[in-house]
Design a protein around this motif. Structure first.
Motif, PDB file in Angstrom:
ATOM      1  N   LYS A   1       0.859  -1.184   0.000  1.00  0.00           N
ATOM      2  CA  LYS A   1       0.000   0.000   0.000  1.00  0.00           C
ATOM      3  C   LYS A   1       0.896   1.235   0.000  1.00  0.00           C
ATOM      4  CE  LYS A   1      -3.823  -2.315   2.353  1.00  0.00           C
ATOM      5  NZ  LYS A   1      -4.763  -2.295   3.509  1.00  0.00           N
ATOM      6  N   LEU A   2       1.191   1.735  -1.200  1.00  0.00           N
ATOM      7  CA  LEU A   2       2.155   2.809  -1.369  1.00  0.00           C
ATOM      8  C   LEU A   2       1.511   4.169  -1.626  1.00  0.00           C
ATOM      9  CD1 LEU A   2       4.698   0.877  -3.623  1.00  0.00           C
ATOM     10  CD2 LEU A   2       4.804   1.207  -1.150  1.00  0.00           C
ATOM     11  N   GLY A   3       0.197   4.233  -1.638  1.00  0.00           N
ATOM     12  CA  GLY A   3      -0.487   5.500  -1.867  1.00  0.00           C
ATOM     13  C   GLY A   3      -0.366   6.443  -0.682  1.00  0.00           C
ATOM     14  N   PRO A   4      -0.784   7.706  -0.849  1.00  0.00           N
ATOM     15  CA  PRO A   4      -0.685   8.687   0.240  1.00  0.00           C
ATOM     16  C   PRO A   4      -1.595   8.333   1.409  1.00  0.00           C
ATOM     17  CG  PRO A   4      -1.949   9.583  -1.578  1.00  0.00           C
ATOM     18  CD  PRO A   4      -1.379   8.286  -2.070  1.00  0.00           C
TER      19      PRO A   4
ATOM     20  N   PRO B   1      -5.022  15.169  -1.990  1.00  0.00           N
ATOM     21  CA  PRO B   1      -3.982  14.776  -2.949  1.00  0.00           C
ATOM     22  C   PRO B   1      -4.453  13.662  -3.874  1.00  0.00           C
ATOM     23  CG  PRO B   1      -3.512  13.932  -0.753  1.00  0.00           C
ATOM     24  CD  PRO B   1      -4.672  14.871  -0.616  1.00  0.00           C
ATOM     25  N   GLN B   2      -4.025  13.762  -5.123  1.00  0.00           N
ATOM     26  CA  GLN B   2      -4.378  12.757  -6.113  1.00  0.00           C
ATOM     27  C   GLN B   2      -3.590  11.467  -5.858  1.00  0.00           C
ATOM     28  OE1 GLN B   2      -6.781  13.060  -8.464  1.00  0.00           O
ATOM     29  NE2 GLN B   2      -7.255  15.062  -7.561  1.00  0.00           N
ATOM     30  N   ILE B   3      -4.277  10.349  -5.948  1.00  0.00           N
ATOM     31  CA  ILE B   3      -3.625   9.058  -5.763  1.00  0.00           C
ATOM     32  C   ILE B   3      -2.975   8.652  -7.086  1.00  0.00           C
ATOM     33  CG2 ILE B   3      -3.949   6.640  -5.192  1.00  0.00           C
ATOM     34  CD1 ILE B   3      -6.365   7.477  -3.526  1.00  0.00           C
ATOM     35  N   PRO B   4      -1.653   8.460  -7.123  1.00  0.00           N
ATOM     36  CA  PRO B   4      -0.994   8.065  -8.376  1.00  0.00           C
ATOM     37  C   PRO B   4      -1.582   6.773  -8.926  1.00  0.00           C
ATOM     38  CG  PRO B   4       0.619   8.714  -6.720  1.00  0.00           C
ATOM     39  CD  PRO B   4      -0.698   8.636  -6.021  1.00  0.00           C
ATOM     40  N   ILE B   5      -1.612   6.694 -10.245  1.00  0.00           N
ATOM     41  CA  ILE B   5      -2.158   5.513 -10.906  1.00  0.00           C
ATOM     42  C   ILE B   5      -1.327   4.283 -10.547  1.00  0.00           C
ATOM     43  CG2 ILE B   5      -2.670   4.460 -13.143  1.00  0.00           C
ATOM     44  CD1 ILE B   5      -3.057   7.261 -14.264  1.00  0.00           C
ATOM     45  N   GLY B   6      -1.999   3.230 -10.166  1.00  0.00           N
ATOM     46  CA  GLY B   6      -1.327   1.980  -9.856  1.00  0.00           C
ATOM     47  C   GLY B   6      -0.953   1.798  -8.405  1.00  0.00           C
TER      48      GLY B   6
ATOM     49  N   MET C   1      13.163   7.805  -0.101  1.00  0.00           N
ATOM     50  CA  MET C   1      11.992   7.413  -0.875  1.00  0.00           C
ATOM     51  C   MET C   1      11.330   8.646  -1.469  1.00  0.00           C
ATOM     52  SD  MET C   1      10.291   4.131   1.052  1.00  0.00           S
ATOM     53  CE  MET C   1      10.916   4.300   2.710  1.00  0.00           C
ATOM     54  N   SER C   2      10.804   8.481  -2.673  1.00  0.00           N
ATOM     55  CA  SER C   2      10.246   9.621  -3.396  1.00  0.00           C
ATOM     56  C   SER C   2       8.936  10.076  -2.752  1.00  0.00           C
ATOM     57  CB  SER C   2      10.000   9.242  -4.861  1.00  0.00           C
ATOM     58  OG  SER C   2       9.078   8.158  -4.944  1.00  0.00           O
ATOM     59  N   PRO C   3       8.617  11.373  -2.828  1.00  0.00           N
ATOM     60  CA  PRO C   3       7.373  11.876  -2.240  1.00  0.00           C
ATOM     61  C   PRO C   3       6.114  11.235  -2.784  1.00  0.00           C
ATOM     62  CG  PRO C   3       8.877  13.695  -2.716  1.00  0.00           C
ATOM     63  CD  PRO C   3       9.479  12.470  -3.324  1.00  0.00           C
ATOM     64  N   ASP C   4       6.141  10.758  -4.044  1.00  0.00           N
ATOM     65  CA  ASP C   4       4.948  10.101  -4.584  1.00  0.00           C
ATOM     66  C   ASP C   4       4.818   8.651  -4.140  1.00  0.00           C
ATOM     67  OD1 ASP C   4       6.835   8.780  -6.068  1.00  0.00           O
ATOM     68  OD2 ASP C   4       6.174   9.527  -8.017  1.00  0.00           O
ATOM     69  N   GLY C   5       5.801   8.142  -3.394  1.00  0.00           N
ATOM     70  CA  GLY C   5       5.719   6.802  -2.833  1.00  0.00           C
ATOM     71  C   GLY C   5       6.097   5.673  -3.758  1.00  0.00           C
ATOM     72  N   ARG C   6       6.556   5.967  -4.979  1.00  0.00           N
ATOM     73  CA  ARG C   6       6.832   4.915  -5.962  1.00  0.00           C
ATOM     74  C   ARG C   6       8.253   4.360  -5.862  1.00  0.00           C
ATOM     75  NH1 ARG C   6       3.419   4.146 -10.265  1.00  0.00           N
ATOM     76  NH2 ARG C   6       1.785   5.694 -10.618  1.00  0.00           N
ATOM     77  N   TYR C   7       9.217   5.219  -5.598  1.00  0.00           N
ATOM     78  CA  TYR C   7      10.610   4.857  -5.814  1.00  0.00           C
ATOM     79  C   TYR C   7      11.416   4.877  -4.518  1.00  0.00           C
ATOM     80  CZ  TYR C   7       9.108   6.303 -10.492  1.00  0.00           C
ATOM     81  OH  TYR C   7       8.412   6.448 -11.659  1.00  0.00           O
ATOM     82  N   LEU C   8      12.483   4.082  -4.544  1.00  0.00           N
ATOM     83  CA  LEU C   8      13.519   4.117  -3.524  1.00  0.00           C
ATOM     84  C   LEU C   8      14.843   4.350  -4.234  1.00  0.00           C
ATOM     85  CD1 LEU C   8      14.665   3.514  -0.609  1.00  0.00           C
ATOM     86  CD2 LEU C   8      14.888   1.134  -1.374  1.00  0.00           C
TER      87      LEU C   8
END
Length: 788
Positions: A331-334, A370-375, A657-664
């Motif tokens: 669960k990587l969303g905001p 905040p918008q939840i990134p796709i995926g 970790m990126s602010p959008d939660g996708r990357y490390l």
């Protein structure tokens, strides 16, 4: 048997039977075995003696009669010499001459038969035997290395990782068989070609000079116990088998006709023994030309011990990908905002828009959702860490400030500079939109060094930890930093306003905080106020194995958290505040709460120091980087590992970790930065450009730009979305023409996603971070030429 003590009448019956069994065993062995038994007993090696007796008892009398009944004099010296070292010079054999052998064994109350055997030994010494060159390993490795270097370019990246484990096992074999001089010669001849990647391991293995060293060393035993994983293509594996069996295959044009003859067969046989006994190949059907050169290292190494293994089953994970897939989706969303807090934030924003008469401010409310990134799957309220049920005024102020900052933020678009020379006139028009403004703070006259620094989110304070065990604060706005008077009465404090009345009347723009008894390695301001106000607390981690909480109102230490057994390398706040995580030399990371002195969770599994930690933006996960070359992602509440990232070729010294939660993003002593997808656990790309260790990383607010700083005195900007790819450039001198922009000379490998490099005079960068409006702040300590 000589020297066996009589059995007491009060001893248990089993003791007598054991003694009789030992005597029977000694009588039924050949002279060589009896010599070894007597030596082990005389030296007090009871466990080794017991194991050897059990092995002898397992051999049938018929088989024992077939064995050699005598032991050669040279073999005896060779066997005994490798187990003794000089107490004054560890690493040197004590049994250099035969006279020394006799003198030592004479003091052990050995049997007359053993002494007669020792007396018959000639003038040959142990050191002479140890100097014999085992040519099969030396020549085998030399020819195998020549074959790898002469192979086609498309195969060389997958062949080169095989050299290191073969080198290690050959070196260990030489040491354990007593060929110390040959092992040193082997190391000095072949280690330089491996030093660029494996320098830390090679320097460590160089200190192993006796069989006892290898037997007691944890890392050496990992090589002996585990199989070294190698990823190869099917065609590359076939070429390797061809060389091992025939001595040819895979060479480029003009590389030679192979490796033949009796010496060649012995060398290939030595390499093949290591391949069969200590290597495990992951053969893929992928075309080697379509695989990036750095992709082969992701599944290379002693992987099995780096992966958490399932409990209660015999099955094991053989790759990081298999482990990551078994853990399911994350669960990587905001994180969701408390509805009452959101309602209050929107009300304050409307009121301020009316007061300011700003018609465009009505659109600010959209930033509260905040918008939840796709995926990405967002967590629910139930998934989050426990927090106070009621929000405070500071929470509203923080959220309002976040909305305002999002509206005024500078949008960085590094993709504008992709496939373009950043120094060309055409690129100058886009640099302002693609690259951040960087403000550098440099510390001077710091004799012992300052390992760490940080900035508050509202950019009002800077803190640095020093090797002299103290912390220093600076006000970046020029305000006086005042603590509490020492003569105040606690009963006079009734509310927040009364605290200002008992503060010191005088103050300065800098303040020293004293409390640690060792170097301070990490400092962190609390995030509760965000960019709305100055922080109220500061955390610091030290070599004294403690973490301390400092009140910035009172300018004093209010709590000390103890639990780690070794120095604490890093400390980070949870994005919501209240909780924080630490990384330590004791190989663990720990979760703490500011209101409890004992840790809440222990994250154990790394095989070496945990060097750095970072929270996911939604606070559900914690990332750790270690000196075992891996990074892990942990479920904060459950304490379980959910992702393992293998591929860095050195200790991981920084991660974010990126602010959008996708990357490390991870970086370390291998001078590279790896970008990982948190969902799949796969490495997206490897970024090259630094010429020394990388100390710090930071993402921009849009997660499109990554900034790094390190020991090469530079700040570098990277395009996260770009595909990357290798290029080579020659480093230029600085404008003065006297100092180079980095400490190293020559050529440095770079990838095309490196957008720009900002050199400093001589300042290693220890901290890089973005403000809420995408201004980049960096800090470091100037290194004078005299002290370098």
């Amino acid at each position: 048997m000589v020297g066996t003590p009589p059995v007491s009448s009060q001893s248990p019956v089993g003791t007598s039977s054991v003694a009789n069994s030992a005597q029977d065993t000694s009588q039924n062995v050949n002279p060589a075995e009896r010599v070894i038994l007597e030596y082990l007993q005389a030296r007090g090696h009871t466990s080794a003696e017991k194991a050897f007796r059990q092995e002898l008892e397992a051999v049938s009398p018929d088989e024992r009669r077939k064995e050699v009944e005598t032991v050669a004099a040279k073999e005896l010296v060779k066997t005994l010499a490798v187990y003794s070292q000089k107490s004054s010079h560890p690493g040197e054999n004590a049994l250099k001459e035969s006279a020394a052998v006799l003198q030592e064994l004479s003091t052990l109350s050995s049997s007359s038969s053993l002494q007669n055997l020792i007396a018959s030994i000639g003038s040959v010494g142990a050191e002479d035997l140890l100097s014999i060159d085992p040519s099969d390993k030396y020549e085998g490795y030399r020819e195998f290395e020549a074959w790898v270097d002469g192979s086609l370019d498309m195969y060389r990246p997958e062949f080169r990782p095989i050299l290191f484990p073969i080198f290690c096992h050959f070196y260990f074999d030489l040491i354990q068989h007593g060929f110390k001089d040959a092992a040193v010669r082997f190391y000095n001849t072949f280690s330089p070609s491996l030093m660029s990647i494996h320098h830390a391991d090679l320097h460590h293995f160089k200190t192993l000079l006796l069989p006892a060293h290898v037997q007691s060393d944890e890392k050496a035993q990992r090589f002996r116990r585990e199989k070294y994983a190698i990823r190869m293509s099917r065609s590359g594996f076939s070429l390797l088998i061809g060389w091992l069996t025939e001595g040819v295959g895979g060479e480029g044009t003009g590389a030679g006709t192979g490796f033949s003859g009796e010496r060649g067969k012995r060398g290939r046989a030595a390499v093949m023994r290591v391949v069969n006994n200590h290597l495990r190949f992951d053969v893929t059907s992928t075309n080697p030309s379509s695989v990036p050169p750095h992709a082969w290292e992701e599944s290379t190494g002693l992987i099995s011990s780096l992966l958490p293994q399932p409990s209660g089953t015999t099955s094991t994970y053989t790759s990081a990908h298999a482990f990551n897939m078994s853990k399911g989706d994350l669960k990587l969303g905001p994180a969701p905002m408390n509805e009452d807090l959101r309602t209050e934030t929107e009300r304050v924003l409307r009121e301020q828009a009316m007061v300011d008469r700003d018609p465009s401010a009505q659109y600010d409310i959209q930033y509260t959702k905040p918008q939840i990134p796709i995926g990405l799957v967002p967590p629910t309220e139930a998934d989050l860490l426990p927090r106070p049920p009621l929000f405070k005024t500071v929470d509203v102020e923080r959220e309002v400030s976040n909305v305002r900052d999002a509206r005024k933020r500078i949008r960085l678009e590094p993709s504008l500079l992709s496939n373009m020379d950043v120094d060309s006139p055409q690129a100058s028009a886009f640099r302002g939109r693609a690259l951040p403004s960087i403000c550098a703070y440099t510390l001077h006259d710091v004799a012992e060094g300052a390992p760490c620094s940080t900035f508050s989110q509202d950019t009002s304070l800077m803190a640095a930890g020093f090797a002299e065990s103290y912390i220093r604060l600076w006000s970046l706005k020029g305000e006086k930093l005042r603590g509490l008077r020492s003569d105040f009465q606690a009963s006079s404090i009734r509310d927040a306003s009364s605290i200002s009345k008992i503060k010191e009347k005088k103050g300065s723009t800098t303040r020293k905080l004293i409390g640690h008894s060792g170097p301070v390695y990490s400092v962190a301001f609390d995030p509760v106020s965000g960019s709305a106000a100055a922080p109220k607390h500061l955390l610091s981690a030290s070599a004294d194995a403690t973490v301390r909480l400092w009140s910035l109102d009172a300018m004093t230490n209010v709590a000390a958290y103890r639990g780690h057994d070794n120095p604490v390398w890093d400390v980070k706040w949870c994005p919501m505040g209240i909780y924080f995580a630490t990384a330590s030399r004791d190989r663990t990371a720990r979760l703490w709460s500011t209101d409890r002195l004992n840790c809440l969770r222990i994250y154990a599994g790394h095989l070496s120091d945990v060097d750095c930690v970072a929270f996911h933006p939604n606070s559900l996960y914690l990332a750790t980087g270690s000196s075992d070359w891996t990074s892990r992602l942990w479920d904060v509440q459950k304490g379980s590992c959910v992702r393992v990232f293998i591929g860095q070729q050195g200790a991981v010294t920084s991660l974010v970790m990126s602010p959008d939660g996708r990357y490390l993003a991870t970086a370390g002593e291998d001078l590279s930065i790896s970008l990982w997808d948190l969902g799949s656990g796969k490495r997206i790309k490897k970024m090259l450009g630094h010429s020394a260790s990388i100390y710090t990383l930071a993402f921009s607010a849009e997660s499109s730009l990554l900034v790094s700083g390190g020991a090469d005195w530079t700040v570098r900007c990277w395009d996260v979305k770009a595909a990357g790819g290798s290029r080579t450039k020659t480093q230029d001198t600085s404008n003065s023409g006297e100092e180079k922009s980095t400490p190293t000379e020559g050529e440095t490998a770079e990838t095309t996603d490196l957008l720009s490099t900002f050199p400093t005079k001589r300042t290693p960068i220890t901290n890089v971070q973005f403000t809420s409006k995408n201004l980049c702040l960096v800090g470091g300590v100037y290194t004078s030429p005299e002290t370098r």
